[in-house]
Design an enzyme around this catalytic site. Structure first.
Site, PDB file in Angstrom:
ATOM      1  N   HIS A  43      72.312-139.438   1.942  1.00  0.00           N
ATOM      2  CA  HIS A  43      72.866-139.984   0.698  1.00  0.00           C
ATOM      3  C   HIS A  43      73.789-141.131   1.048  1.00  0.00           C
ATOM      4  CE1 HIS A  43      71.171-136.761  -1.569  1.00  0.00           C
ATOM      5  NE2 HIS A  43      71.628-135.931  -0.659  1.00  0.00           N
ATOM      6  N   ALA A  82      68.677-138.181  -7.368  1.00  0.00           N
ATOM      7  CA  ALA A  82      69.091-137.070  -8.237  1.00  0.00           C
ATOM      8  C   ALA A  82      68.215-135.828  -8.060  1.00  0.00           C
ATOM      9  CB  ALA A  82      69.063-137.523  -9.696  1.00  0.00           C
ATOM     10  N   PRO A  91      64.294-141.536  -6.705  1.00  0.00           N
ATOM     11  CA  PRO A  91      64.535-142.213  -7.984  1.00  0.00           C
ATOM     12  C   PRO A  91      65.817-143.044  -8.015  1.00  0.00           C
ATOM     13  CG  PRO A  91      64.939-139.856  -8.167  1.00  0.00           C
ATOM     14  CD  PRO A  91      64.272-140.065  -6.842  1.00  0.00           C
ATOM     15  N   ASN A  92      65.653-144.223  -8.578  1.00  0.00           N
ATOM     16  CA  ASN A  92      66.757-145.179  -8.781  1.00  0.00           C
ATOM     17  C   ASN A  92      67.284-145.823  -7.504  1.00  0.00           C
ATOM     18  OD1 ASN A  92      66.943-144.919 -11.694  1.00  0.00           O
ATOM     19  ND2 ASN A  92      67.664-142.853 -11.286  1.00  0.00           N
ATOM     20  N   ARG A 136      82.142-136.610  -5.497  1.00  0.00           N
ATOM     21  CA  ARG A 136      81.719-137.084  -6.822  1.00  0.00           C
ATOM     22  C   ARG A 136      81.575-135.903  -7.790  1.00  0.00           C
ATOM     23  NH1 ARG A 136      76.764-140.858  -6.222  1.00  0.00           N
ATOM     24  NH2 ARG A 136      77.355-141.318  -8.366  1.00  0.00           N
ATOM     25  N   GLU A 145      68.161-135.222   5.432  1.00  0.00           N
ATOM     26  CA  GLU A 145      68.614-135.649   4.095  1.00  0.00           C
ATOM     27  C   GLU A 145      69.679-136.741   4.245  1.00  0.00           C
ATOM     28  OE1 GLU A 145      70.421-132.321   2.111  1.00  0.00           O
ATOM     29  OE2 GLU A 145      70.963-133.489   0.343  1.00  0.00           O
ATOM     30  N   HIS A 198      69.401-132.561  -6.336  1.00  0.00           N
ATOM     31  CA  HIS A 198      70.247-131.541  -6.936  1.00  0.00           C
ATOM     32  C   HIS A 198      69.479-130.483  -7.735  1.00  0.00           C
ATOM     33  CE1 HIS A 198      73.159-134.372  -5.538  1.00  0.00           C
ATOM     34  NE2 HIS A 198      72.767-135.303  -6.385  1.00  0.00           N
ATOM     35  N   SER A 204      76.198-142.283  -0.850  1.00  0.00           N
ATOM     36  CA  SER A 204      77.565-141.956  -1.273  1.00  0.00           C
ATOM     37  C   SER A 204      77.985-140.591  -0.730  1.00  0.00           C
ATOM     38  CB  SER A 204      77.633-141.944  -2.804  1.00  0.00           C
ATOM     39  OG  SER A 204      76.813-140.913  -3.325  1.00  0.00           O
ATOM     40  N   TYR A 241      77.411-147.658  -4.527  1.00  0.00           N
ATOM     41  CA  TYR A 241      76.269-147.788  -3.615  1.00  0.00           C
ATOM     42  C   TYR A 241      76.249-149.089  -2.819  1.00  0.00           C
ATOM     43  CZ  TYR A 241      74.652-143.807  -6.363  1.00  0.00           C
ATOM     44  OH  TYR A 241      74.563-142.582  -6.973  1.00  0.00           O
ATOM     45  N   ARG A 276      72.696-151.453  -9.031  1.00  0.00           N
ATOM     46  CA  ARG A 276      73.192-150.206  -9.611  1.00  0.00           C
ATOM     47  C   ARG A 276      74.580-149.831  -9.068  1.00  0.00           C
ATOM     48  NH1 ARG A 276      70.768-144.535  -7.358  1.00  0.00           N
ATOM     49  NH2 ARG A 276      71.806-143.222  -8.887  1.00  0.00           N
ATOM     50  N   ARG A 321      76.676-132.936  -8.215  1.00  0.00           N
ATOM     51  CA  ARG A 321      76.139-133.573  -7.001  1.00  0.00           C
ATOM     52  C   ARG A 321      76.514-132.804  -5.733  1.00  0.00           C
ATOM     53  NH1 ARG A 321      74.460-138.648  -9.090  1.00  0.00           N
ATOM     54  NH2 ARG A 321      75.796-139.224 -10.818  1.00  0.00           N
ATOM     55  N   ASN A 356      66.081-139.755   1.090  1.00  0.00           N
ATOM     56  CA  ASN A 356      67.145-139.809   0.086  1.00  0.00           C
ATOM     57  C   ASN A 356      66.441-139.491  -1.232  1.00  0.00           C
ATOM     58  OD1 ASN A 356      69.112-140.286  -1.782  1.00  0.00           O
ATOM     59  ND2 ASN A 356      69.859-142.176  -0.834  1.00  0.00           N
ATOM     60  N   ASP A 393      60.212-127.174  -1.862  1.00  0.00           N
ATOM     61  CA  ASP A 393      59.069-126.393  -1.386  1.00  0.00           C
ATOM     62  C   ASP A 393      58.131-127.239  -0.531  1.00  0.00           C
ATOM     63  OD1 ASP A 393      60.069-124.193  -2.673  1.00  0.00           O
ATOM     64  OD2 ASP A 393      58.605-124.188  -4.309  1.00  0.00           O
TER      65      ASP A 393
HETATM   66  C1  DQA Z   1      72.382-140.493  -4.000  1.00  0.00           C
HETATM   67  C2  DQA Z   1      73.331-139.460  -4.628  1.00  0.00           C
HETATM   68  C3  DQA Z   1      72.680-138.774  -5.820  1.00  0.00           C
HETATM   69  O1  DQA Z   1      73.592-137.851  -6.416  1.00  0.00           O
HETATM   70  C4  DQA Z   1      72.292-139.790  -6.878  1.00  0.00           C
HETATM   71  O2  DQA Z   1      71.628-139.167  -7.951  1.00  0.00           O
HETATM   72  C5  DQA Z   1      71.484-140.917  -6.315  1.00  0.00           C
HETATM   73  C6  DQA Z   1      71.876-141.488  -5.041  1.00  0.00           C
HETATM   74  C7  DQA Z   1      73.067-141.273  -2.867  1.00  0.00           C
HETATM   75  O3  DQA Z   1      72.357-141.906  -2.095  1.00  0.00           O
HETATM   76  O4  DQA Z   1      74.295-141.299  -2.779  1.00  0.00           O
HETATM   77  O5  DQA Z   1      70.555-141.411  -6.945  1.00  0.00           O
HETATM   78  O6  DQA Z   1      71.280-139.804  -3.434  1.00  0.00           O
END
Ligand code: DQA
Length: 143
Positions: free
Chosen positions: A100, A77, A10-11, A107, A98, A80, A102, A23, A18, A111, A74, A87
């Site tokens: 990320h 959110a 997401p996002n 942060r 995994e 978390h 950032s 980012y 953003r 997170r 990735n 699962d």
């Molecule tokens: C993220 C870190 C997450 O905490 C955040 O909600 C994101 C981006 C990152 O790539 O740094 O959407 O996964």
């Protein structure tokens, strides 16, 4: 040829627009294209999947049980708090890494916790777009 999947949660589709201070200002399409080119150099067949929906991400992870050899994720959110994604990763018995963009540990406190970390083989955070390449390097070695 080993087949790997990059999942953008997401996002992540808003990266470039953003919070560029966190980012970066490169679009997710550019980041994905660079990751795909890196996968090709490593001799991996690579696909990218993006969804803002938890269920769609779970469906895609389940597909990996038969269709992919490993995943770079990735989960945004969902990282978390999504026990459903955790699962699904645990169920497929394939290496999942995994990522990320950032440094999540520098942060907000919420997170700092990743519910998917214990079921992933490892993680990369804080290196921006380079993280996808590092994760692909690791996956190529593991496979
Ligand atoms: C993220 C870190 C997450 O905490 C955040 O909600 C994101 C981006 C990152 O790539 O740094 O959407 O996964």
């Amino acid at each position: 040829m080993k087949k790997v999947l990059i999942i953008q949660g997401p996002n992540l589709n808003m990266v470039g627009i953003r919070e560029p201070g966190i980012y970066g200002s490169e679009t997710i399409d550019t980041i994905n294209a660079q990751a795909m080119a890196h996968a090709e150099r490593l001799g991996l067949a690579c696909e990218v999947f993006h969804s803002n929906s938890e269920g769609a991400i779970v469906d895609k992870i389940q597909e990996a049980f038969t269709a992919y050899d490993g995943i770079v994720i990735n989960a945004g959110a969902y990282t978390h708090y999504s026990i459903a994604i955790r699962d699904a990763i645990a169920a497929i018995k394939k290496p999942v890494i995994e990522v990320h963009l950032s440094n999540v540990h520098a942060r907000d406190e919420f997170r700092h916790k990743s519910v998917i970390a214990p079921v992933c083989v490892g993680g990369v955070f804080g290196f921006g777009k380079i993280g996808y390449k590092l994760a692909l390097d690791a996956l190529a070695e593991l496979l």
